[in-house]
Design a protein around this motif. Structure first.
Motif, PDB file in Angstrom:
ATOM      1  N   ALA A 289     -84.065 -27.091  20.881  1.00 59.99           N
ATOM      2  CA  ALA A 289     -83.575 -25.706  21.067  1.00 59.99           C
ATOM      3  C   ALA A 289     -82.203 -25.545  21.135  1.00 59.99           C
ATOM      4  CB  ALA A 289     -84.138 -25.168  22.482  1.00 59.99           C
ATOM      5  N   LYS A 290     -81.548 -26.312  21.843  1.00 58.88           N
ATOM      6  CA  LYS A 290     -80.019 -26.321  21.849  1.00 58.88           C
ATOM      7  C   LYS A 290     -79.281 -26.361  20.478  1.00 58.88           C
ATOM      8  CE  LYS A 290     -79.041 -28.383  26.475  1.00 58.88           C
ATOM      9  NZ  LYS A 290     -78.473 -29.408  27.246  1.00 58.88           N
ATOM     10  N   THR A 291     -79.719 -27.183  19.551  1.00 59.35           N
ATOM     11  CA  THR A 291     -79.360 -27.619  18.294  1.00 59.35           C
ATOM     12  C   THR A 291     -79.867 -26.503  17.278  1.00 59.35           C
ATOM     13  OG1 THR A 291     -80.863 -29.070  17.874  1.00 59.35           O
ATOM     14  CG2 THR A 291     -78.722 -29.772  18.697  1.00 59.35           C
TER      15      THR A 291
ATOM     16  N   THR B 124     -83.751 -21.350  33.925  1.00 56.43           N
ATOM     17  CA  THR B 124     -82.851 -21.964  34.802  1.00 56.43           C
ATOM     18  C   THR B 124     -81.277 -21.398  34.311  1.00 56.43           C
ATOM     19  OG1 THR B 124     -82.504 -23.834  33.489  1.00 56.43           O
ATOM     20  CG2 THR B 124     -84.075 -23.818  34.998  1.00 56.43           C
ATOM     21  N   ILE B 125     -80.453 -21.589  35.226  1.00 60.60           N
ATOM     22  CA  ILE B 125     -79.245 -21.091  34.960  1.00 60.60           C
ATOM     23  C   ILE B 125     -78.508 -21.824  33.859  1.00 60.60           C
ATOM     24  CG2 ILE B 125     -76.681 -21.195  35.704  1.00 60.60           C
ATOM     25  CD1 ILE B 125     -77.822 -20.788  38.724  1.00 60.60           C
ATOM     26  N   ASP B 126     -78.529 -23.070  33.679  1.00 61.80           N
ATOM     27  CA  ASP B 126     -78.271 -23.785  32.511  1.00 61.80           C
ATOM     28  C   ASP B 126     -78.897 -23.406  31.372  1.00 61.80           C
ATOM     29  OD1 ASP B 126     -76.714 -26.144  31.167  1.00 61.80           O
ATOM     30  OD2 ASP B 126     -78.841 -26.663  30.849  1.00 61.80           O
TER      31      ASP B 126
ATOM     32  N   TYR C 253     -77.986 -20.955  26.684  1.00 64.39           N
ATOM     33  CA  TYR C 253     -78.333 -20.903  25.248  1.00 64.39           C
ATOM     34  C   TYR C 253     -79.512 -20.194  24.941  1.00 64.39           C
ATOM     35  CZ  TYR C 253     -80.663 -24.982  26.722  1.00 64.39           C
ATOM     36  OH  TYR C 253     -81.523 -25.933  27.472  1.00 64.39           O
ATOM     37  N   LEU C 254     -80.378 -19.830  25.852  1.00 63.23           N
ATOM     38  CA  LEU C 254     -81.887 -19.152  25.767  1.00 63.23           C
ATOM     39  C   LEU C 254     -81.785 -17.881  26.301  1.00 63.23           C
ATOM     40  CD1 LEU C 254     -84.000 -22.435  26.184  1.00 63.23           C
ATOM     41  CD2 LEU C 254     -83.561 -21.169  23.858  1.00 63.23           C
ATOM     42  N   GLU C 255     -82.625 -16.863  25.783  1.00 59.76           N
ATOM     43  CA  GLU C 255     -82.996 -15.802  26.466  1.00 59.76           C
ATOM     44  C   GLU C 255     -84.476 -15.727  26.884  1.00 59.76           C
ATOM     45  OE1 GLU C 255     -82.289 -12.266  24.244  1.00 59.76           O
ATOM     46  OE2 GLU C 255     -80.112 -12.680  24.072  1.00 59.76           O
TER      47      GLU C 255
ATOM     48  N   GLY D 297     -84.028 -18.632  21.195  1.00 59.05           N
ATOM     49  CA  GLY D 297     -82.405 -18.791  20.959  1.00 59.05           C
ATOM     50  C   GLY D 297     -81.669 -17.672  20.998  1.00 59.05           C
ATOM     51  N   GLN D 298     -80.604 -17.567  21.549  1.00 57.82           N
ATOM     52  CA  GLN D 298     -79.691 -16.538  21.669  1.00 57.82           C
ATOM     53  C   GLN D 298     -78.899 -16.267  20.181  1.00 57.82           C
ATOM     54  OE1 GLN D 298     -76.540 -17.239  24.595  1.00 57.82           O
ATOM     55  NE2 GLN D 298     -78.016 -16.743  26.404  1.00 57.82           N
TER      56      GLN D 298
END
Length: 429
Positions: free
Chosen positions: A60-62, A74-76, A80-82, A188-189
């Motif tokens: 998801a991050k990449t 979570t805050i973290d 990078y996600l909605e 993903g944003q």
């Protein structure tokens, strides 16, 4: 949206019966919700296989996948996600050996699935706890049995499935965490904003009967799975014993199913509405307000300096404050009001046929009652309040967000006060 091509979706491959990747397919409760959500939209999707939950988060991050089917906010992750509003609430438990039952969580070495939302929750809630990341549930249970960890945090039904499939009997499940996984669809944003809007509307359209059908389908699978093992050993031992065990497990599962349904709607610690149930009530109340042109307001409040109470007097005393506060406020509510725990020390109070001014008066009544109440601490316990009135056509996120903004202003202006969110600033000192 229908012309954009398949949506790439990542899942948790090792979280049966909530979800897993088996024989080339995505199965479980979350899988059923995923098909329902995208089926309502007539949008094709493709599940991208991963080996672990940690891999899923990394994908998801990449940008290797646009959507995670079931994730807790979570805050973290919010960087990078909605997240949609939760569609499934899963009780969190601690698996431990029977001799550890009386040990404080604060002093234990606890395993948790790597990159799990509860890694951050445990770290913040229990600073003295040693947290060990594991790849998946089976590894966590293996480490528990070998003595490498004192406990393993996971979802109730998922851990129960591992214990039953491996015929492990000397492990107990504790509800000391008194918390849930509130699962949302994460997008993903960098994805199209229309995708999140469409998913949010699709989730809102899921009926209560559809929710129940998904739960029943997988609760039944778990029941049959466990009975198969009992049947095997019963035949080898005695047909009569098999009948007794089968009946006992059946009755136990019926009781367990009822318990899970209650847990999903009630906060485990305080007994008031859970966040997931509050979301349902918000949707139903706004629908009534739209249909009948009723006034509708909410109060969003939290306990001032609650972390200091936990740090100074311990979590047991902090839990007692939460319980007594909810009993105090609950005793001042009307039958038509809805009162629930939003999370931690945050609470939401929902009122039909109440405008902003009247809601402010009610919030001030709560504030004074809390300040005067004897919680058994040397200093008074106080709370800060934000109030907002529903505006026709606005989203629930916007409405709750305005109350949250008012609460934030109350915190910034000295705490222990009520602030209103409207075009005209309201204030109760």
């Amino acid at each position: 949206m229908q012309n954009r091509g398949k949506v790439k979706v990542c899942v948790n491959p090792n979280w049966y019966p909530y979800e897993s990747f088996q024989n080339g397919g995505h199965v479980g409760m979350v899988a059923d919700y995923l098909r329902l959500i995208f089926g309502n939209l007539n949008i094709p999707f493709e599940v991208i296989p991963t080996k672990t939950w940690s891999d899923t988060i990394q994908f998801a991050k990449t940008g290797k996948c646009e959507v995670i089917a079931g994730a807790m906010q979570t805050i973290d992750r919010s960087s990078y996600l909605e997240f949609s509003h939760p569609y499934l609430s899963v009780p969190a438990v601690v698996a431990m050996k029977t001799e550890r039952d009386s040990q404080s969580l604060q002093s234990m070495t606890i395993g948790v699935v790597d990159k799990s939302a509860f890694h951050d929750i445990l770290r913040d809630r229990y600073p003295g706890m040693t947290i060990v990341p594991v790849r998946e549930n089976r590894e966590g249970i293996r480490m528990l049995l070998s003595g490498e960890i004192d406990g393993f945090v996971g979802a109730h039904t998922s851990i129960t499935h591992v214990l039953r499939s491996q015929q492990i009997e000397d492990v107990i499940l504790s509800d000391q965490l008194r918390d849930n996984w509130d699962l949302s669809v994460a997008v993903g944003q960098d994805s199209s904003p229309y995708l999140m809007n469409a998913i949010t509307k699709s989730i809102a359209s899921i009926s209560s009967e559809e929710h129940k059908n998904i739960y029943r389908r997988w609760a039944l699978v778990e029941h049959k799975h466990s009975v198969d093992y009992r049947l095997l050993w019963g035949i080898l031992a005695c047909v009569a014993v098999l009948a007794g065990i089968g009946l006992y497990r059946y009755l136990h599962m019926l009781s367990y199913n009822r318990m899970l349904q209650t847990i999903a709607e009630k906060d485990a610690l305080t007994g008031i509405l859970s966040r997931g149930k509050l979301r349902t009530e918000l949707e139903e109340f706004t629908a009534l307000a739209e249909r009948h042109n009723w006034k509708l307001s909410l109060i969003f409040f939290d306990i001032d300096n609650f972390k200091g109470i936990n740090d100074t007097y311990g979590h047991v005393k902090g839990d007692k404050v939460l319980i007594e506060l909810t009993e105090l406020v609950g005793g001042m509510s009307r039958k038509t009001d809805r009162f629930g725990r939003w999370g931690g020390e945050e609470f939401l109070f929902l009122m039909l046929e109440t405008d902003l001014k009247d809601a402010g008066v009610i919030a001030e009544k709560f504030r004074k009652a809390i300040e005067r109440y004897d919680f058994g601490l040397p200093e008074a316990v106080t709370s800060s309040f934000g109030v907002s009135q529903y505006s026709k056509g606005e989203s629930i996120e916007c409405w709750v967000g305005r109350a949250d903004s008012a609460l934030y202003r109350a915190k910034g202006e000295g705490k222990n006060c009520v602030r209103l969110n409207s075009n005209e600033k309201g204030r109760f000192n």
